[in-house]
Motif scaffolding. Structure first.
Motif, short mmCIF file in Angstrom:
data_model
loop_
_atom_site.label_atom_id
_atom_site.label_comp_id
_atom_site.label_asym_id
_atom_site.label_seq_id
_atom_site.Cartn_x
_atom_site.Cartn_y
_atom_site.Cartn_z
N UNK A 343 38.14 32.38 43.64
CA UNK A 343 38.01 33.25 42.47
C UNK A 343 37.75 34.69 42.89
N UNK A 344 37.02 34.87 44.00
CA UNK A 344 36.79 36.22 44.52
C UNK A 344 38.08 36.86 45.02
N UNK A 345 38.94 36.06 45.63
CA UNK A 345 40.23 36.58 46.10
C UNK A 345 41.07 37.05 44.92
N UNK A 346 41.08 36.26 43.86
CA UNK A 346 41.82 36.67 42.66
C UNK A 346 41.32 38.02 42.17
N UNK A 347 40.00 38.20 42.14
CA UNK A 347 39.44 39.47 41.67
C UNK A 347 39.78 40.63 42.61
N UNK A 348 39.71 40.37 43.93
CA UNK A 348 40.05 41.42 44.89
C UNK A 348 41.51 41.84 44.76
N UNK A 349 42.31 40.94 44.25
CA UNK A 349 43.73 41.24 44.08
C UNK A 349 44.02 41.86 42.71
N UNK A 350 42.95 42.21 41.98
CA UNK A 350 43.12 42.86 40.68
C UNK A 350 42.96 41.94 39.51
N UNK A 351 42.48 40.71 39.75
CA UNK A 351 42.33 39.75 38.67
C UNK A 351 43.66 39.14 38.28
#
Length: 549
Positions: A343-351
């Motif tokens: 989920x953190x990766x998704x957010x780092x990629x802009x959500x």
């Protein structure tokens, strides 16, 4: 009703990115080009290969070299003899002469695209000598006959989204790209089946037949082509309710190693006539023959679909909740897990889906059925989630909400690739275990991989006991490589001890051969080898995959 349809070619995002990056041009094969390429044969032809998948965990980092000197006509490996580069190029010229020069390319950028994918776990330094693009079954038969004559390995290539290195060429050979065989041959609406070529993309298929109220209910990577889906017996998120690819294949047209063409059965939905050859070739990973036409069952499109999400304190809590939901018999279409790292990766990629996400272990649920039945199922799942420590339960109220909520799962792999530091590789693979053992194996595997001090994430299809683990590491760092190897070995061995499987949906490919031996034992592998030798006595069909000769 009988309809003939045509689909446009489909290229996977990873392939498209590689082409754009390299500015590739297609150098089509001519006899002059062959003459220029021929002298490139070297006296020492080393092919070191690295397997970063579970196979590496059991057999260790493997560096193998096959040596030959001119004018030796073959490479010999464990009694199997393959043509050398010069002889392979002669065979390639024969194919170009038979099918036309526009069907064959030796352009280095084209070959690179057909040799490597950043989403693949297993890689190989050796490359094909050329790429050929057949247009129909007869073309594939010609290719097989010539390759058989010249002893050239044949490596099928579909969407390029393989995880276990299925389209690598450890003995060089010819990459056979099926992406241009992308026609819907026949659509039998009343019979609820469709006949397709292997290069048809499953998303395009469903969009094309949408108005009929029918669909193919698989849900793997959106870049996947149906030929590769059949060859690996893929699954995807909808397997909980709809099963795996093998459950939807009616019959296959297959070209064997010597160019023979067979059809495994006719079109009825059931048969007890003879051996189940359809099942034999489904999941065979291109090692027994090349699939050139597929008849698929279709299902009625659900009246309605919906999606819900919930977060949990720990991964073990989330997986335990998923197991309880499945045991309650709720007819859920999918249950997907993404851990807090993912989920953190998704957010780092802009959500995704126009939002940022809570960075906690998350379950994503998919429902299908009538409006009333879905509402009832959502209520039940929300209650079980709350009892299991779940919070922030949210369900889609509109179709757009549904796409937005599910987008996190769909974008997970590409988000990881986008965040991968330069010089690192992603080791990613899956195992599956009985439902009762799932919380234990995922919890232990996550703790062990997290202790590596590297990027490590867990996600998967926890509704049917299948999960994936991804680790980013530097393959040039011996300490990291050893640590990942040990971690992989523990996870795979643990899955086998739990009466699970070393591959829930991605196949064996190049990377998991030793794992398959651990799971099934030498006697069962010997039966597989017997089948392989009977259909492909010279081991030309995708050699080096599933097991060695």
């Amino acid at each position: 009703m009988h309809r003939l349809l045509r689909l446009r070619p489909t290229i996977s995002p990873s392939t498209r990115i590689a082409v754009q990056r390299s500015g590739t041009r297609s150098t089509r094969y001519t006899s002059d080009h062959a003459a220029r390429q021929g002298p490139r044969l070297q006296s020492g032809f080393a092919t070191p290969w690295f397997s970063a998948a579970v196979g590496a965990g059991l057999s260790g980092l493997a560096f193998t070299s096959w040596q030959f000197t001119q004018p030796s006509p073959v490479i010999e490996k464990q009694g199997v003899r393959y043509a050398d580069r010069e002889t392979m190029l002669k065979g390639v010229k024969a194919i170009a002469d038979a099918l036309g020069p526009d069907t064959v390319t030796t352009d280095e950028d084209d070959i690179e695209v057909h040799s490597y994918s950043e989403v693949s776990t297993s890689h190989c330094a050796a490359k094909p000598v050329a790429v050929v693009t057949p247009r129909n079954t007869e073309d594939v038969s010609v290719i097989a006959r010539i390759c058989s004559e010249y002893k050239i390995p044949m490596i099928p290539f579909a969407g390029g989204s393989s995880v276990e290195g299925h389209f690598t060429a450890p003995y060089s050979g010819l990459s056979i790209d099926f992406s241009q065989m992308n026609q819907i041959v026949a659509f039998h609406e009343e019979d609820m089946d469709v006949v397709v070529q292997p290069g048809v993309n499953w998303v395009d298929l469903n969009n094309t037949i949408k108005q009929s109220g029918l669909w193919l209910p698989m849900d793997p990577s959106p870049t996947a082509l149906i030929g590769g889906m059949v060859a690996t017996n893929c699954s995807g998120t909808n397997a909980v309710r709809y099963g795996t690819m093998k459950d939807w294949v009616v019959n296959l047209t297959v070209v064997l190693a010597d160019g023979s063409i067979i059809k495994t059965r006719h079109r009825p939905r059931k048969t007890s006539a003879g051996y189940n050859l359809t099942g034999l070739f489904t999941g065979s990973e291109g090692t027994l023959g090349m699939i050139t036409e597929i008849t698929l069952k279709l299902a009625p499109t659900p009246e309605k679909q919906s999606v819900a999400v919930a977060t949990f304190p720990t991964v073990r809590d989330a997986v335990a909740c998923a197991s309880k939901i499945m045991r309650q018999g709720i007819p859920i279409a999918a249950v997907e897990l993404m851990d807090e790292v993912q989920m953190g990766v998704i957010n780092k990629n802009g959500g995704s889906g126009g939002r940022m996400w809570e960075e906690k272990p998350t379950l994503l649920f998919k429902f299908s059925g009538s409006t009333q039945s879905i509402a009832e199922d959502i209520t039940k799942v929300e209650k079980i989630s709350a009892q299991g420590g779940g919070s922030a339960f949210e369900f889609a109220k509109t179709e757009q909400d549904m796409h937005n909520l599910w987008s996190a799962r769909k974008e997970a792999v590409w988000a990881m690739c986008a965040q991968r530091p330069e010089g690192t590789q992603i080791w990613s693979t899956d195992v599956a275990v009985p439902l009762s053992r799932m919380p234990e194996i995922i919890d232990l595997s996550k703790k062990e991989s997290s202790a590596l001090g590297l990027f490590s994430s867990v996600l998967g299809h926890v509704g049917d006991g299948n999960f994936h683990q991804a680790v980013m590491y530097d393959p040039n760092n011996p300490a990291q490589t050893q640590a990942v190897r040990d971690c992989v070995k523990k996870m795979v061995h643990r899955a086998v001890e739990m009466e699970g499987t070393v591959s829930g949906e991605h196949g064996i490919g190049l990377g998991k051969k030793d794992c398959l031996l651990e799971e099934l034992g030498p006697e069962t592998i010997a039966v597989m080898r017997t089948l392989k030798r009977s259909l492909d006595p010279h081991f030309l069909m995708n050699p080096g995959k599933v097991f060695e000769s």
